[in-house]
Design a protein around this motif. Structure first.
Motif, short mmCIF file in Angstrom:
data_model
loop_
_atom_site.label_atom_id
_atom_site.label_comp_id
_atom_site.label_asym_id
_atom_site.label_seq_id
_atom_site.Cartn_x
_atom_site.Cartn_y
_atom_site.Cartn_z
N UNK A 146 -102.15 -13.65 90.51
CA UNK A 146 -102.24 -13.42 89.06
C UNK A 146 -101.15 -12.46 88.61
N UNK A 147 -100.92 -11.42 89.42
CA UNK A 147 -99.89 -10.43 89.09
C UNK A 147 -98.52 -11.09 89.00
N UNK A 149 -97.90 -14.23 88.39
CA UNK A 149 -97.85 -15.10 87.21
C UNK A 149 -97.56 -14.28 85.96
N UNK A 150 -98.25 -13.13 85.83
CA UNK A 150 -98.04 -12.26 84.67
C UNK A 150 -96.59 -11.78 84.64
N UNK A 151 -96.04 -11.43 85.82
CA UNK A 151 -94.67 -10.95 85.88
C UNK A 151 -93.70 -12.05 85.46
N UNK A 153 -94.33 -14.67 83.42
CA UNK A 153 -94.42 -14.85 81.97
C UNK A 153 -93.66 -13.72 81.28
N UNK A 154 -93.89 -12.50 81.76
CA UNK A 154 -93.24 -11.35 81.15
C UNK A 154 -91.73 -11.43 81.23
N UNK A 155 -91.23 -11.87 82.39
CA UNK A 155 -89.78 -11.97 82.56
C UNK A 155 -89.21 -12.96 81.56
N UNK A 157 -90.57 -13.79 78.66
CA UNK A 157 -90.71 -13.26 77.30
C UNK A 157 -89.61 -12.25 76.98
N UNK A 158 -89.29 -11.35 77.92
CA UNK A 158 -88.31 -10.32 77.58
C UNK A 158 -86.87 -10.75 77.79
N UNK A 159 -86.63 -11.90 78.42
CA UNK A 159 -85.24 -12.22 78.72
C UNK A 159 -84.71 -13.46 78.02
N UNK A 160 -85.57 -14.41 77.64
CA UNK A 160 -85.05 -15.65 77.05
C UNK A 160 -84.86 -15.48 75.55
N UNK A 163 -86.55 -18.51 73.31
CA UNK A 163 -87.96 -18.82 73.45
C UNK A 163 -88.60 -18.98 72.07
N UNK B 118 -87.95 -11.11 72.22
CA UNK B 118 -87.72 -9.71 72.57
C UNK B 118 -86.34 -9.49 73.16
N UNK B 119 -85.66 -10.57 73.56
CA UNK B 119 -84.38 -10.41 74.24
C UNK B 119 -83.21 -10.27 73.28
N UNK B 146 -104.79 -11.00 81.08
CA UNK B 146 -104.54 -10.57 82.46
C UNK B 146 -104.76 -9.07 82.60
N UNK B 172 -98.58 -3.95 84.46
CA UNK B 172 -97.38 -4.75 84.21
C UNK B 172 -97.39 -5.41 82.83
N UNK B 176 -94.77 -4.73 79.41
CA UNK B 176 -94.08 -5.78 78.65
C UNK B 176 -94.46 -5.75 77.18
#
Lengths: 166, 516
Positions: A146-147, A149-151, A153-155, A157-160, A163, B118-119, B146, B172, B176
């Motif tokens: 789960x961790x 998966x969350x990472x 999704x987060x990656x 969200x903050x990089x694309x 999106x 956000x990017x 989560x 985490x 974010x």
């Protein structure tokens, strides 16, 4: 002193030396390469302690993936390749805190164990490790999924930047 | 050959699915939320995610209520289901639901409080464009679910490794979420990076502490550590340093001085609804973990850690109260107030008794509701550029919108601990428990700092009511149904827990027994 002891001491010295160089070098790429040496030495320690699977995972993941990712990040951002003075900070506070913490922990371990002998547990083979993961530690292991998966999704969200355009 | 051996000897641990259901439901709903992001058309995502998240938390809460009264350790000793664990999980679910209402508000600002991309470089043309027009991100819903699931696991974890995994799972997504504020993007990104780096540092301390405790006790499960404390032949210094490092990780998450420095910056930079979530739910989870570690694993070394943690509690209350006086931003003021309140909870925790446990649980819930309502009102005081958080902008708010100024005044009085609010009942509870446990010095420090911190609260009240509204005093937006509901629930709970606290007091009293 047995061969294993000598190997551990030697590998430990390499790991500590490489670690110091990682933070003290002025070349950011060299810092990444010294990190490889450090991680390989730690993997060697795992091998001496008969934890073969952990050692290979260390080599595959940290040396193979994390450091390569790090070097790619250096390459793709406009980081300087040569020596760069702005990487340097005043060294005394860092050396004092880092050295103090390292020496303190070393003193703690020395005073904690002295000359007591600890027998190595059964070798850390893939079978033994897998059995542990899927019996005693099955719930934390699944939650790590789960961790990740969350990472992931987060990656995204903050990089694309594109999106959510659909 | 090896597979045969594995098939013969691999005995799966018994999993009590009913007891694990609250967490499993949330993790499952989070995964479904990720699928919704991938499949559903853009227009449908927001309502689908909102309904899914609310139903998920409600289902989780139902599972918690159904499991009430269970006392057992399951999943091979990884999870303890007991009174405090279930109570904390229930509080996380209820407070999380209210925070979710704030997070989902979209009528105050087009697209809600979160930026879609956000990017995009902060303060660029594209960024200014998306600040005013872009639709919001809906990926925040799986992340929040989560995070809530991780908090529930953290409050119920029965060994240090599970606790570490749960710590990461709930932290985490929060790192974010901090980076996604619609307005003041640079501040938001700085907050997220600061929180992430310091949080990673604290996690490393926690992990090293686990290694040292393992070196002392030879076990990582709490029952094993409890048995080994004082009885292990190893050097006791390993235990002390290990416990200190584990505690640093936990104190960081609970925002206790001197590990509080991230709190004001992160609370200010994060989107306000996320700040509300952190102030209410993260605090519950962090203290849940701290309670279990101190009461279950290290109970027998309480004479060693009590003076140290007592000093930390006094320092926290002082730092929170004194620095709150100097703040000029309402979010930073509430951040320092939350630091001081964490100190008061620690006073209750350090009673190391049934009363201490029950009063800490009560305090966490009471504070959670008040702080959710307070941040809810902060989201309403806004002008064309977003929220007006500078204190000077709040001058004369009482003339402009008496209703919200009254509500905010009431909440500030609750933080100050005035009778007939939940703050009074909660503070009385933790102080009484501490006196019963002969920790009078903590109570003296608590009373003195309560007097100090009343000053900044009253200054805001005076500013709202006795100043003339200036040119720059913003109007208070009419809240959408979701924010109105969240603020109403928070303020009503603050009032009810002040007037008729007995039902919740009985509940905490009945719940206050850890299983080992």
């Amino acid at each position: 002193m047995t061969t294993a002891d000598l190997l551990l001491v030697a590998l430990g010295a390499v790991a500590v030396g490489a670690g110091v160089l990682v933070v003290s070098t002025r070349h950011i790429v060299r810092a990444g390469l010294w990190l490889v040496v450090n991680l390989l030495a730690v993997a060697g320690c795992y091998l001496v302690l008969a934890a073969e699977l952990v050692a290979w995972v260390q080599v595959l993941l940290y040396v193979g993936a994390v450091v390569v990712l790090l070097l790619f990040a250096v390459m793709l951002t406009r980081a300087p390749i040569g020596a760069s003075d702005d990487l340097d900070r005043p060294r005394w506070p860092g050396a004092l805190i880092g050295g103090g913490a390292g020496l303190g922990l070393a003193a703690l371990f020395v005073s904690g164990y002295r000359w007591s002998r600890v027998d190595l547990p059964s070798p850390g083979t893939a079978t033994a490790l897998g059995e542990q993961i899927f019996t005693a530690w099955v719930l934390p292991f699944e939650v790590v999924g789960v961790l990740l998966l969350a990472a992931l999704i987060g990656a995204i969200v903050v990089s694309r930047p594109d999106i959510g355009s659909r | 050959m090896t597979t045969d051996i594995a098939a013969e000897t691999l005995k799966l641990p018994s999993l009590d699915y009913a007891a694990l259901a609250p967490m499993l439901i949330l993790f499952g709903v989070g995964c479904v939320g990720v699928l919704v992001e991938a499949i559903a058309p853009k227009k449908a995502r927001f309502p689908v995610q909102l309904v899914l998240a609310v139903l998920g938390i409600a289902a989780s809460l139902t599972a918690i209520v159904l499991a009430a009264g269970t006392e057992k350790v399951t999943a091979a000793g990884a999870v303890a289901v007991d009174g405090p664990g279930l109570f904390l999980q229930g509080s996380i679910a209820v407070l999380g639901l209210v925070a979710l209402l704030l997070i989902s508000e979209r009528s105050l600002e087009r697209g809600g409080a979160f930026v879609a991309q956000a990017a995009v470089t902060a303060n660029s043309e594209a960024d200014r464009d998306q600040a005013t027009r872009g639709s919001g991100a809906t990926e925040v819903y799986p992340l929040i679910i989560f995070s809530l699931g991780g908090m529930m696991l953290f409050a119920a974890a029965n060994d240090l490794l599970t606790m570490f995994v749960a710590l990461e799972v709930f932290s985490l997504p929060l790192y974010l979420l901090c980076a996604m504020a619609r307005r003041r993007r640079l501040l938001s990104q700085e907050a997220a990076l600061k929180y992430f780096l310091l949080g990673a540092f604290a996690s490393a301390f926690f992990l090293f502490g686990i290694a040292l405790v393992y070196g002392y006790a030879g076990r990582v499960d709490f029952a094993g550590i409890h048995a080994a404390v004082l009885d292990s032949p190893n050097d006791i210094a390993l235990l002390y340093i290990g416990l200190a490092m584990v505690a640093i990780g936990l104190l960081f998450k609970a925002a206790l001085a001197p590990f509080h420095v991230w709190t004001p910056d992160v609370y200010q930079g994060a989107p306000t609804p996320v700040t509300a979530l952190m102030a209410a739910c993260t605090k519950v989870a962090a203290f849940g973990g701290l309670l279990r570690v101190l009461y279950v694993a290290f109970e027998r070394s309480q004479w060693d850690y009590r003076p140290v943690l007592g000093a930390i509690a006094v320092l926290t209350m002082l730092v929170g109260a004194v620095l709150a006086v100097t703040q000029t931003d309402i979010k930073r003021l509430l951040a320092y107030s939350s630091i001081a309140n964490a100190g008061y909870v620690l006073v209750g925790v350090l009673a190391i008794s049934k009363a201490g446990l029950a009063s800490s649980l009560f305090y966490l819930v009471a504070y959670g509701f008040s702080v959710l309502a307070a941040f809810g009102i902060v989201t309403l005081v806004r002008d064309a550029d977003g929220e007006a958080t500078h204190l000077s902008r709040w001058a004369g708010l009482g003339r402009r919108s008496p209703l919200y100024a009254t509500l905010f005044t009431f909440l500030l009085l609750a933080f100050a601990g005035i009778p007939l609010t939940s703050g009074f009942t909660a503070k009385f509870g933790v102080f009484a428990a501490a006196i019963e446990a002969d920790q009078t010095w903590l109570v003296i420090a608590g009373v003195i700092t309560s007097a100090i911190i009343a000053f900044p609260y009253l200054r805001v009240v005076v500013m709202m009511w006795l100043s003339e509204p200036g040119e720059s005093t913003p109007a208070v937006s009419l809240p959408g149904a979701l924010t109105a509901a969240a603020v109403t629930i928070g303020a009503a709970a603050t009032l009810l827990l002040g007037i008729v606290p007995q039902p919740l007091l009985d509940m905490t009293e009945n719940a206050a027994h850890f299983v080992r």
